[in-house]
Design an enzyme around this catalytic site. Structure first.
Site, PDB file in Angstrom:
ATOM      1  CB  SER A   1      19.891 -21.366 -42.904  1.00  0.00           C
ATOM      2  OG  SER A   1      21.101 -21.876 -42.390  1.00  0.00           O
TER       3      SER A   1
ATOM      4  NE  ARG B   1      26.893 -21.635 -55.288  1.00  0.00           N
ATOM      5  CZ  ARG B   1      27.399 -22.848 -55.074  1.00  0.00           C
ATOM      6  NH1 ARG B   1      28.294 -23.336 -55.899  1.00  0.00           N
ATOM      7  NH2 ARG B   1      26.998 -23.560 -54.040  1.00  0.00           N
TER       8      ARG B   1
ATOM      9  CE  LYS C   1      28.049 -18.166 -36.020  1.00  0.00           C
ATOM     10  NZ  LYS C   1      26.887 -18.382 -35.154  1.00  0.00           N
TER      11      LYS C   1
ATOM     12  CB  ALA D   1      19.795 -19.258 -39.412  1.00  0.00           C
TER      13      ALA D   1
ATOM     14  CE  LYS E   1      29.999 -21.841 -33.342  1.00  0.00           C
ATOM     15  NZ  LYS E   1      28.712 -22.057 -34.027  1.00  0.00           N
TER      16      LYS E   1
ATOM     17  CG  ASP F   1      28.654 -19.180 -30.920  1.00  0.00           C
ATOM     18  OD1 ASP F   1      27.525 -19.598 -31.212  1.00  0.00           O
ATOM     19  OD2 ASP F   1      29.477 -18.806 -31.773  1.00  0.00           O
TER      20      ASP F   1
ATOM     21  CB  SER G   1      23.730 -27.619 -33.181  1.00  0.00           C
ATOM     22  OG  SER G   1      25.089 -27.906 -33.443  1.00  0.00           O
TER      23      SER G   1
ATOM     24  CG  ASN H   1      29.155 -28.204 -36.560  1.00  0.00           C
ATOM     25  OD1 ASN H   1      30.015 -28.670 -37.281  1.00  0.00           O
ATOM     26  ND2 ASN H   1      28.718 -26.948 -36.693  1.00  0.00           N
TER      27      ASN H   1
ATOM     28  CB  VAL I   1      28.687 -27.194 -44.833  1.00  0.00           C
ATOM     29  CG1 VAL I   1      30.116 -27.490 -44.404  1.00  0.00           C
ATOM     30  CG2 VAL I   1      28.565 -27.265 -46.352  1.00  0.00           C
TER      31      VAL I   1
END
Length: 336
Positions: free
Chosen positions: A19, A40, A114, A148, A199, A252, A262, A264, A287
């Site tokens: 993304s 890929r 990041k 994104a 972050k 950020d 987010s 995370n 991820v």
């Protein structure tokens, strides 16, 4: 800050197919007649060429494919470019580069990753400097606050381009500036990259607390402590003059800790709700860099006398199997 006059930016290539890579390609096509793009998967490449959309990420974005040289041949894309922007999840960076047979030591290299390189336990800039002999003044960082998904919607967003070379940073900033992207430059390549790593850990903590049922009042305390913790870490590891309240640091952190986009925070929320780490990873399509970051920051801060209660709590939950509820209960007594 110095300016390197020998290096010019003519052809930019983006390495990655997710993304954030897709968003960067979209931004670059606003101002550039040529954008190289490696990803890929031949099927995805053919789909983008035919339908002008990435079928897996930000599929609503219509891409100006007449300006994009897209290929699964990494060497071809790299050879054609003088400037490389890496936007691969850090966990997959080394595997992607296994197929690279082209010397990149003369390229300008910007990290839009990041996270950290897991096996190396280093930030991305250090990895390229050590393993690919990229001079430090040819390495830069692209950081937010910027999701994104909001770039896809062309919502006004801000990027910070960091490099030890002011001219290098400014040249790329000019190439990325457009109606919905505003750019600024910085010489703090270590601080901005470490901030992007930290972050994600704090967003994970925010998500865990949300999953456990903590409210907005506690979240405000958590994030205000997080920015102070970030400041202490960066002052110890890379002590230069910086304003921690700048967008590249505080901004950020805020967007990653609070935003619905987010990954995370989402990952942490699942952990707080009782998911195992493995089950949370399997359910997410992207991820969560904070998982790897927690281990790196613990390793780095062992060399410094820094108290990092939030980062330590996240590490204990992720790597020592400690109870999220009990760990956050202990953490709340250490915050102010």
């Amino acid at each position: 800050m110095s300016e390197t006059k020998q290096k010019e930016i003519h052809h930019i290539a983006v390495i990655g197919g997710g993304s954030w890579a897709t968003a960067i390609v979209k931004i670059l096509t606003e101002n550039n007649d040529y954008v190289g793009w490696w990803m890929r998967g031949e099927e995805n490449v053919m789909h983008i060429k035919k339908y002008h959309q990435n079928p897996q990420y930000l599929s609503s974005v219509e891409l100006l494919t007449e300006n994009i040289d897209i290929s699964t041949d990494l060497d071809h894309i790299v050879k054609e470019a003088d400037t490389l922007i890496f936007a691969i999840p850090s966990a997959f960076l080394k595997k992607a580069l296994e197929n690279l047979n082209t010397d990149i030591s003369d390229k300008l290299v910007f990290s839009a990753i990041k996270g950290i390189v897991p096996d190396e336990n280093t930030i991305v800039g250090e990895f390229f400097h050590e393993h690919y002999k990229i001079p430090l003044d040819q390495i830069g960082v692209i950081t937010g606050p910027c999701h994104a998904e909001e770039v896809a919607l062309e919502r006004l967003s801000y990027l910070t381009i960091a490099s030890a070379d002011e001219g290098m940073a400014r040249k790329l900033a000019d190439r990325m500036n457009c109606d919905y992207i505003k750019t600024s430059i910085s010489d703090d390549i270590y601080g901005t990259e470490y901030a992007a790593v930290l972050k994600n850990i704090y967003a994970l903590a925010s998500g865990i607390c949300h999953g456990l049922g903590y409210g907005d009042n506690f979240q405000a305390v958590l994030v205000s402590n997080a920015i102070r913790e970030m400041k202490k870490f960066m002052k110890a590891v890379h002590p230069i003059k910086r304003d921690i309240n700048d967008s590249a640091y505080l901004g950020d952190l805020l967007v990653t800790a609070y935003s619905q986009f987010s990954r995370n925070r989402t990952f942490g929320n699942m952990i707080g709700k009782g998911y195992t780490i493995r089950s949370a990873m399997l359910e997410m399509n992207m991820v969560a860099e904070g998982y790897y970051a927690a281990n790196l920051i613990r390793a780095v801060r062992k060399n410094y006398d820094i108290k990092m209660h939030i980062a330590n709590a996240v590490y204990k939950i992720l790597y020592e199997g400690k109870s999220p509820r009990k760990t956050m209960k202990k953490l709340q007594e250490k915050l102010d």
